[in-house]
Design a protein around this motif. Sequence first.
Motif, PDB file in Angstrom:
ATOM      1  N   UNK A   1       0.822  -1.225   0.000  1.00 20.11           N
ATOM      2  CA  UNK A   1       0.000   0.000   0.000  1.00 20.11           C
ATOM      3  C   UNK A   1       0.855   1.274   0.000  1.00 20.11           C
ATOM      4  N   UNK A   2       2.169   1.146   0.297  1.00 22.86           N
ATOM      5  CA  UNK A   2       3.045   2.331   0.272  1.00 22.86           C
ATOM      6  C   UNK A   2       3.629   2.567  -1.124  1.00 22.86           C
ATOM      7  N   UNK A   3       3.602   1.568  -1.966  1.00 22.27           N
ATOM      8  CA  UNK A   3       4.320   1.620  -3.250  1.00 22.27           C
ATOM      9  C   UNK A   3       3.670   2.591  -4.231  1.00 22.27           C
ATOM     10  N   UNK A   4       4.442   3.030  -5.237  1.00 21.58           N
ATOM     11  CA  UNK A   4       3.876   3.910  -6.256  1.00 21.58           C
ATOM     12  C   UNK A   4       2.653   3.281  -6.940  1.00 21.58           C
ATOM     13  N   UNK A   5       1.708   4.105  -7.320  1.00 25.04           N
ATOM     14  CA  UNK A   5       0.532   3.623  -8.070  1.00 25.04           C
ATOM     15  C   UNK A   5       0.664   3.976  -9.551  1.00 25.04           C
ATOM     16  N   UNK A   6       1.747   4.643  -9.890  1.00 22.54           N
ATOM     17  CA  UNK A   6       2.012   5.011 -11.272  1.00 22.54           C
ATOM     18  C   UNK A   6       3.422   4.540 -11.601  1.00 22.54           C
ATOM     19  N   UNK A   7       3.654   3.791 -12.675  1.00 22.51           N
ATOM     20  CA  UNK A   7       2.726   3.276 -13.685  1.00 22.51           C
ATOM     21  C   UNK A   7       1.616   2.401 -13.073  1.00 22.51           C
ATOM     22  N   UNK A   8       0.450   2.358 -13.718  1.00 22.80           N
ATOM     23  CA  UNK A   8      -0.707   1.670 -13.130  1.00 22.80           C
ATOM     24  C   UNK A   8      -0.460   0.203 -12.781  1.00 22.80           C
ATOM     25  N   UNK A   9       0.412  -0.486 -13.536  1.00 21.97           N
ATOM     26  CA  UNK A   9       0.628  -1.910 -13.221  1.00 21.97           C
ATOM     27  C   UNK A   9       1.791  -2.109 -12.252  1.00 21.97           C
ATOM     28  N   UNK A  10       2.320  -1.024 -11.684  1.00 19.57           N
ATOM     29  CA  UNK A  10       3.531  -1.148 -10.850  1.00 19.57           C
ATOM     30  C   UNK A  10       3.355  -2.139  -9.705  1.00 19.57           C
ATOM     31  N   UNK A  11       2.284  -1.953  -8.930  1.00 21.17           N
ATOM     32  CA  UNK A  11       2.121  -2.801  -7.739  1.00 21.17           C
ATOM     33  C   UNK A  11       1.950  -4.266  -8.114  1.00 21.17           C
ATOM     34  N   UNK A  12       1.161  -4.517  -9.148  1.00 22.93           N
ATOM     35  CA  UNK A  12       0.893  -5.901  -9.541  1.00 22.93           C
ATOM     36  C   UNK A  12       2.159  -6.574 -10.093  1.00 22.93           C
ATOM     37  N   UNK A  13       2.840  -5.899 -11.013  1.00 17.95           N
ATOM     38  CA  UNK A  13       4.022  -6.513 -11.640  1.00 17.95           C
ATOM     39  C   UNK A  13       5.146  -6.712 -10.629  1.00 17.95           C
ATOM     40  N   UNK A  14       5.307  -5.730  -9.747  1.00 14.99           N
ATOM     41  CA  UNK A  14       6.392  -5.822  -8.775  1.00 14.99           C
ATOM     42  C   UNK A  14       6.086  -6.876  -7.704  1.00 14.99           C
ATOM     43  N   UNK A  15       4.828  -6.966  -7.271  1.00 14.25           N
ATOM     44  CA  UNK A  15       4.449  -8.007  -6.295  1.00 14.25           C
ATOM     45  C   UNK A  15       4.736  -9.393  -6.848  1.00 14.25           C
ATOM     46  N   UNK A  16       4.349  -9.600  -8.082  1.00 10.19           N
ATOM     47  CA  UNK A  16       4.544 -10.904  -8.709  1.00 10.19           C
ATOM     48  C   UNK A  16       6.039 -11.234  -8.760  1.00 10.19           C
ATOM     49  N   UNK A  17       6.830 -10.239  -9.136  1.00 13.57           N
ATOM     50  CA  UNK A  17       8.280 -10.424  -9.205  1.00 13.57           C
ATOM     51  C   UNK A  17       8.844 -10.769  -7.818  1.00 13.57           C
ATOM     52  N   UNK A  18       8.386 -10.058  -6.799  1.00 12.26           N
ATOM     53  CA  UNK A  18       8.881 -10.294  -5.426  1.00 12.26           C
ATOM     54  C   UNK A  18       8.577 -11.704  -4.943  1.00 12.26           C
TER      55      UNK A  18
END
Length: 341
Positions: free
Chosen positions: A143-160
Amino acid sequence: MKPLLTDLVSTVNSIPQNFIRPESDRPNLDEVTFDHSIPLVDLQHLDDGPNRSTVVKAIGDACRNYGFFQVKNHGVSKEVIGKMLHVSKQFFHLPESERLKNYSDDPMKTTRLSTSFNVRTENISSWRDYLRLHCYPLEDYVHEWPTNPPSFREDTSEYCKNTRRLAVRLLEAISESLDLERDYINSALGKHAQHMAINYYPPCPEPGLTYGLPGHADPNAITILLQDEVPGLQVLKDGKWIAVNPIPYTFIVNIGDQIQVVSNDSYKSVLHRAVVNCKEERISVPTFYCPSPDAVMGPAPKLIDPLHHPPLYRNFSYGEYYHSFWKRGLNSETCLDMFKI
Ligand code: OGA
Ligand code: NI
């Protein structure tokens, strides 16, 4: 003055004074070795089966002789890697005002965009901007992570999630290679923690005078580095810097200070650095897998005996170690000295 290097670069055609290293501390790029690299380990047969011990041995040899290796067939898909690199580039190409929403120079903030290493304590700046994220447990930080680019949270979570799985498997193999129980290191890390950085190195008009990151050892347990197709990483081996040129979809793994401690110096946390170039921007995405701050670190009892292998480090909490790392800044004298017996 622009807070981020990315925005400063377009306004200059030589490097500003505060980035220039003294002559005794420059990359000397013509002395770097390009004709051999670090080992490449195939993880295809890591998970049980008759060949596991061969893979474990290859990892152990690489840890002992280089402190660095590359991995292929690591189980993280090309799609997940591709999305991570893509969203990283998109982030650093956002307008300044959008990026600055994440800016902070406080190294203890769990999500922050910053520049160089620690602008509060350092005298000479490095040619890098970086976004730093804590990412385990994910639900505490997303919830602290950037929201822009729009897919940032989803793509980065998956990577993590994928790199965490890989880190745990590698730590099992490293434990076994030291003749410890398979889960020894994973247990020693307490509740575990995972941080990542997205490093952005803009093109530099005078790459011989500065660093993207000066020589340093990583403070954590292991690092899993993803880099784009632009070279820049160099590793110290027998007193010489070796360039580690990118192989698409492989990761670079290195031993951090905490494995050096647990192994009582059987494995070393090796100096490495990032250099920059005058033509192309470069992105790298290190995952720093680490103990939780309350975990007590020290040499594994099985690897010490009073006569031949006395313990080289006192026990300490990872929280204490991590604070000293950020406070003293990046330099080639390891933080480990402060914890030696
Ligand atoms: C780091 C690091 C190397 C690179 O972030 O600790 O060593 O190639 N990065 O960016
Ligand atoms: Ni590093």
